[in-house]
Design an enzyme around this catalytic site. Structure first.
Site, PDB file in Angstrom:
ATOM      1  CB  CYS A 120      -0.891  -0.086   1.689  1.00  0.00           C
ATOM      2  SG  CYS A 120      -2.174   1.487   1.773  1.00  0.00           S
ATOM      3  CG  HIS A 162      -5.152  -2.865  -1.535  1.00  0.00           C
ATOM      4  ND1 HIS A 162      -4.579  -3.217  -0.726  1.00  0.00           N
ATOM      5  CD2 HIS A 162      -5.194  -1.259  -1.639  1.00  0.00           C
ATOM      6  CE1 HIS A 162      -3.783  -2.106  -0.018  1.00  0.00           C
ATOM      7  NE2 HIS A 162      -4.205  -1.490  -0.259  1.00  0.00           N
ATOM      8  CD  GLU A 163      -6.314   1.439  -4.110  1.00  0.00           C
ATOM      9  OE1 GLU A 163      -6.891   2.415  -3.442  1.00  0.00           O
ATOM     10  OE2 GLU A 163      -5.122   0.878  -4.643  1.00  0.00           O
ATOM     11  CG  HIS A 166      -7.359   2.754   0.891  1.00  0.00           C
ATOM     12  ND1 HIS A 166      -6.565   2.931   1.539  1.00  0.00           N
ATOM     13  CD2 HIS A 166      -6.398   1.545  -0.299  1.00  0.00           C
ATOM     14  CE1 HIS A 166      -6.042   2.881   1.814  1.00  0.00           C
ATOM     15  NE2 HIS A 166      -4.997   1.941   0.631  1.00  0.00           N
TER      16      HIS A 166
END
Length: 208
Positions: A120, A162-163, A166
Site C-alpha cells: 500500500c 484494496h482500493e 480505502h
C-alpha cells in the site's frame, strides 16, 4: 483478448501513462495512522471540474509513487473515489477511475481466496500476504456521473478490493493478525526512507 481495458472497455492502443496524469500535480500521500485513512469516506455528490482535477492529480501521484491504484483519502481527500493502472494475472492492463465504489458481494460457494502479497502506498515499503477473492466486481460512476461496472480477476481483483477498502476507511493492515501488523510496520520503518527517495527521483525525472 485485448491487451488494455480503459474504464472496462477494450482499446487498441494506450500510452504508457494515462493522459489524465499530464494535467495533474503531485500530491502528498497520507500514511497509516492519519485519521483520513481510518474512517469511511463521504459520497461524491458533485461531478464537475473539481472532481476531474482531483482525478488528474491522483493519476500523476500514483505514477510518481509506482503504484497500481490510489484512493482519494490517500491524498488527504475524504471522498469515495479511486484511480488504477493495474495488470491482471494474464498480463492485461486495466486503467481507469471509479467514483462511489461498491464491491459486489460474491457467492461464497463460487469464491476462491488467493493468499498473495499486497502493499500500500500509505504503508510505504511493507508487503504482506493478504487473502482476497480471485474475482471482484465494483459498481460506481465515472467522472461525469455515468454508471460504471468494473470486473477484475487475479491481481486486478485484489487492487479493486484494496482500493474499495480505502473508501470504506480500511487499510490492508486491518486484515492482518496483530503479529503480522507489527511485522508490516517494522518493514515500513526499515524501508520508508528508500521509498521516499525513489518517489523524489521520479518527480525529478518527470520535471527533467
Amino acid at each position: 483478448m485485448p491487451s488494455v481495458f480503459v474504464q472496462g472497455r477494450p482499446v487498441d492502443s494506450y500510452p504508457r501513462l494515462a493522459p489524465e496524469a499530464g494535467n495533474g500535480r503531485v500530491r502528498r500521500i497520507t500514511e497509516v495512522g492519519e485519521e483520513v485513512l481510518h474512517k469511511p469516506c463521504r459520497e461524491v455528490t458533485e461531478f464537475g471540474p473539481d472532481l476531474a482535477a482531483l482525478i488528474d492529480d491522483m493519476f500523476l501521484t500514483m505514477y510518481i509513487a509506482d503504484g497500481a491504484g490510489l484512493a482519494a483519502n490517500q491524498v488527504g481527500v475524504d471522498l469515495r473515489l479511486f484511480v488504477y493502472d493495474c495488470p491482471d494475472d494474464d498480463g492485461v492492463r486495466h486503467v481507469g477511475h471509479i467514483v462511489n465504489p461498491v464491491l459486489e458481494p460474491l457467492d461464497p460457494a463460487g469464491r476462491r481466496l488467493l493468499d498473495d502479497g499486497e502493499g500500500c502506498l500509505s504503508v510505504p515499503g511493507a508487503a504482506m500476504d493478504v487473502p482476497r477473492p480471485d474475482r471482484a466486481v465494483v459498481h460506481g460512476y465515472d467522472r461525469d456521473g455515468e454508471p460504471l461496472v468494473i470486473e477484475g480477476t487475479g491481481y486486478f481483483a485484489r487492487c479493486l478490493a484494496h482500493e474499495t477498502d480505502h473508501a470504506n476507511g480500511q487499510v490492508y493492515l486491518d486484515r492482518l493478525s496483530r503479529r503480522e501488523r507489527k511485522d508490516a510496520l517494522r518493514q515500513m520503518a526499515d524501508r520508508r526512507e528508500a521509498v521516499f527517495a525513489r518517489r523524489s527521483a521520479n518527480v525529478a525525472a518527470l520535471s527533467g
